[in-house]
Design an enzyme around this catalytic site. Structure first.
Site, PDB file in Angstrom:
ATOM      1  CG  ASN A  98      -1.782  -4.997  -2.914  1.00  0.00           C
ATOM      2  OD1 ASN A  98      -1.274  -5.580  -1.986  1.00  0.00           O
ATOM      3  ND2 ASN A  98      -1.891  -3.868  -3.168  1.00  0.00           N
ATOM      4  CG  ASP A 128      -5.524  -5.118  -1.539  1.00  0.00           C
ATOM      5  OD1 ASP A 128      -4.572  -5.544  -1.729  1.00  0.00           O
ATOM      6  OD2 ASP A 128      -6.114  -4.795  -0.276  1.00  0.00           O
ATOM      7  CD  GLU A 175      -1.659  -2.432   0.949  1.00  0.00           C
ATOM      8  OE1 GLU A 175      -1.142  -2.886   1.695  1.00  0.00           O
ATOM      9  OE2 GLU A 175      -2.131  -2.881   0.043  1.00  0.00           O
TER      10      GLU A 175
END
Lengths: 579, 189
Positions: A261, A303, A177
């Site tokens: 991801n 994700d 992230e």
């Protein structure tokens, strides 16, 4: 040929009563052969001792037990405790404080968790939040070496449990992230020196793709796909981290790991398949060279991080014995994959997904549902499953007695709005507003018993809150798991019937284990202490007036602060001592 | 009271209202470039050598101005504050719409936190955000828990609706105590 699934024998040696790695064995079965606690005796299970960790963030780790000592690692500040099981009350033998950088807390996407230590050859290995791997003498707690592997100023952290294979400590980074570049690294267990490092984006030389690389599907073939399946230079900040689980088959001499991801979440900023994110690699443990790869979610839209556990089984498949790996994937499908070739044998939904329409077994391609495709400036509603997936990191267990995989998972859906993400190093790189809520039926968690041979659900238990704890199966025909409001449960492995439960002090998101104590008795241990992405609302005191808090998870668990409070505590259970 | 003097009072009142409204509506488009943050504007304690310093002028300039607060809302996303604090409910970083201020809740405390960073993970944006934009973001953060006037707080979102909106947020005065730094007890503008 076995009549039904068994754990890969070379990867699951006979149980010696210890628990030396988070997943129990290289096959990642989380199965204990101890059977003193069984479906009849479990009703008498009681607390043997407890231990406060002194840390109040999410406790996702599995405790380890090695020859009369228990090892517990906490979330940041990643304290490592050794408890002496040979003495009454298991007093602390030593404490090791690695003192990671406090600033690392600012780049941990989903609470400051740690998923456990690893043991090999008299050493305990831990990862710290500020991206160091540290070896400690298991007997004395003395630090043997530490190696700095990542940079928190780029958003790199480490939260996974290491796996030790052939004298090498295998570790990977987190930070999908934050626009990090994902990697897996092997360190020499003796010295901490880096033996190899494989990136999961970029040119083949960095990904360690060479002559050995023989993927099953054409879609995984081509030169430098880790560059060409991205917009220019986007692979440098493209994710593909290794914050989840690694398994190892000594017979084929291959390790298996998932890749996280792609970043940012907003898919419009990264047209292409975004190799090698959202898939599974098989690699040579000595060199890191890739053998095969399978991308479960090319150009991931939601994700659907590919880091979940990989359970290595040998089982009959259409009349033939196959060496497979089982992967309950974030996207809601349970994959059965030939672990020598990378061929997908089955991908069956264990969750009612509407974001995809199925997996073509000939091409290995997943079909996305165009109606649920995220677009910038548009709110797409009722996407199932959510960003944390039908199932997140919390690992399943497999019992060879029942042939069943026990899967603790979520039942959540979400609204998603893609927005443009700016890359600012050391800050999140996400680009999506998300709001989650209960899925079909209204229960937010499900505990599913799945028969991989029959390719069907055997039974399921609905849980009100999302399930964020791991599972443990035992030869006593029991399965253990915990709930986010603090109930630790034992159910019948055959039927799912609830046989015993105990309310711990805080919500459970840890991994249960079972071991034989120095007194010869069977014990069950679990860390209580709510947090993680699902429990961030409690661990981080987040405000439920904002539905997008904790990347939208807060909206799904806005009642959690009324159901549980913070606090890390180890609970160990046993049957009453016979006199 | 004669009608003349009544009119005069009405006119004076109108004048005051208009002035306040003007201040709320004033638009100042050009701030100073990056690197011009004046540390003199930021006071972290409540002890002063000699006479207490007056509160920084930015309180009046930014907190009462709808344009600045609205710009702050946009910049809160652009500089990725929302990446860690979501839309005020918090994520990696603490929530900003509640009444707890770990490092002080006055405008200058928030500005200082953005510039200096904080030891448990708040990154420093020193020399990264121009001075005016910094105060705009700080003023917007104050509006999240309605520590600004209702007619100054932003009324709508550009993104998916996930909060009641700053205008509808009830006013929650900061609570003093161990988790708030001393300067959060500072006087109002």
């Amino acid at each position: 040929m076995p009549a039904r699934a068994i754990a890969a024998p070379a990867a699951s040696p006979p149980d010696d009563g210890n628990w030396v790695m988070a997943a129990k064995n290289y096959a990642s079965t989380r199965y204990s052969e101890l059977d003193e606690i069984d479906t009849n005796t479990v009703r008498d299970l009681q607390v043997s001792f407890t231990f406060s960790t002194g840390v109040v963030r999410g406790h996702e780790a599995a405790p380890l037990v090695v020859n009369g000592t228990m090892y517990v690692v906490t979330p940041y500040p990643n304290k490592l405790y050794a408890l002496d099981l040979t003495k009454p009350g298991a007093p602390t033998k030593w404490t090791f404080e690695p003192r990671p950088a406090a600033s690392a807390q600012g780049v941990a996407c989903c609470d400051y968790v740690n998923r456990g230590p690893a043991f090999a050859d008299g050493r305990i290995f831990i990862n710290t939040l500020d991206a160091q791997t540290i070896a400690v003498d298991a007997e004395t707690g003395r630090e043997l070496w530490r190696t700095k592997l990542g940079d928190i100023n780029k958003g790199e952290t480490m939260t996974m449990a290491p796996l030790v294979v052939k004298g090498k400590v295998l570790v990977g980074n987190a930070g999908g992230e934050f626009g990090v570049r994902g990697w897996i690294t092997a360190l020499d267990a003796e010295t901490g020196k880096i033996v190899w490092r494989a990136y999961n984006t970029g040119p083949d030389t960095d990904v360690l793709i060479g002559d050995d690389y023989k993927p099953f599907y054409d879609k995984e073939k081509g030169k430098d796909l880790g560059v060409s399946t991205w917009p220019p230079n986007a692979w440098e900040i493209g994710g593909g981290t290794v914050w989840g689980w690694i398994s190892y088959d000594p017979e084929l001499d291959l390790i298996y790991h998932g890749t996280g991801n792609p970043g940012p979440w907003n898919p419009e900023q990264r047209p292409g398949d975004n190799k090698w994110t959202g898939g599974i690699f098989a690699r040579n443990p000595d060199t890191g060279q890739a053998r095969w790869f399978y991308q479960a979610v090319p150009h991931d839209l939601y994700d659907y991080d590919g880091i979940n556990e990989l359970i290595l089984l040998d089982m009959p498949w259409q009349g033939q014995p196959r060496k497979v790996l089982i992967r309950p994937e974030r996207n809601g499908y349970l994959y059965v994959i030939d672990r020598s070739s990378g061929e997908v044998l089955a991908a069956d939904p264990y969750f009612p997904a509407n974001s995809t329409k199925g997996v073509d077994l000939k091409t290995g391609l997943i079909e996305y549902n165009e109606e649920k495709h995220p677009r910038v400036g548009k709110v797409v509603r009722d996407i199932c499953p959510t960003a944390p997936g039908a199932k997140d990191w919390n690992p399943s267990a497999f019992s060879p007695k029942t042939g069943i995989v026990y899967i603790p998972h979520n039942n959540l859906c979400m609204d998603w709005e893609s927005v443009e993400a700016n890359y600012i190093a050391g800050t999140p790189y996400v680009g999506a507003n998300v709001k989650m809520y209960a899925g079909p039926g209204g229960n937010r968690g499900t505990f599913t018993a799945w028969d991989p041979g029959q390719r069907r659900k055997v039974w399921e238990l609905k849980e009100d809150l999302p399930l964020w704890s791991g599972a443990l199966a035992t030869a006593g025909d029991l399965v253990f798991y915990g709930t986010m409001d603090g109930w630790f449960k034992a159910v019948n492995a055959g039927s799912g019937e609830l046989l015993w439960r105990f309310k711990t002090g805080s919500g459970i998101i840890g991994q249960p284990i079972s071991y034989r104590g120095p007194d010869g008795r069977q014990y069950i241990a679990i860390l209580s202490g709510v947090g993680g992405w699902a429990g961030a609302i409690v661990a981080g005191d987040l405000d439920p007036h904002d539905a997008s808090a904790a990347k939208g998870f807060v909206n799904a668990v806005s009642d959690l602060p009324q159901r549980t409070t913070k606090g890390g505590m180890l609970y160990v259970f046993a049957l009453p001592q016979r006199r | 009271m004669s009608s003349l003097s009544r009119n005069a009072v009405s006119l004076a009142l109108l004048g005051v209202l208009l002035l306040a409204a003007c201040e709320r509506e004033e638009r100042s488009y050009r701030g100073e470039p990056v690197g011009e943050v004046k540390p003199g504007a930021i006071v972290q304690g409540t002890l002063y050598a000699g006479a207490p310093s007056p509160p920084p002028p930015q309180r009046r300039e930014y907190e009462g101005n709808a344009y600045h607060v609205s710009e702050g809302k946009r910049l809160f996303e652009w500089f990725n504050c929302s990446g860690c604090h979501a839309h005020g409910g918090g994520d990696i970083g603490p929530p900003l719409m509640d009444e707890v201020w770990i490092y002080g809740g006055e405008l200058e405390n928030i500005a200082a936190t953005i510039v200096e960073g904080r030891p448990n993970g708040m990154p420093s944006f020193r020399n990264k955000i121009p001075d005016q934009q910094l105060w705009q973001i700080a003023a917007y953060v104050r509006s999240m828990q309605r520590e600004v006037r209702k007619d100054v707080a932003p009324g709508r979102d550009d993104h998916m609706a996930v909060t009641p909106g700053e205008q509808n947020q009830p006013v929650t005065p900061p609570k003093p105590g161990g988790v708030a730094s001393p300067s959060s007890e500072g006087r109002g503008p």
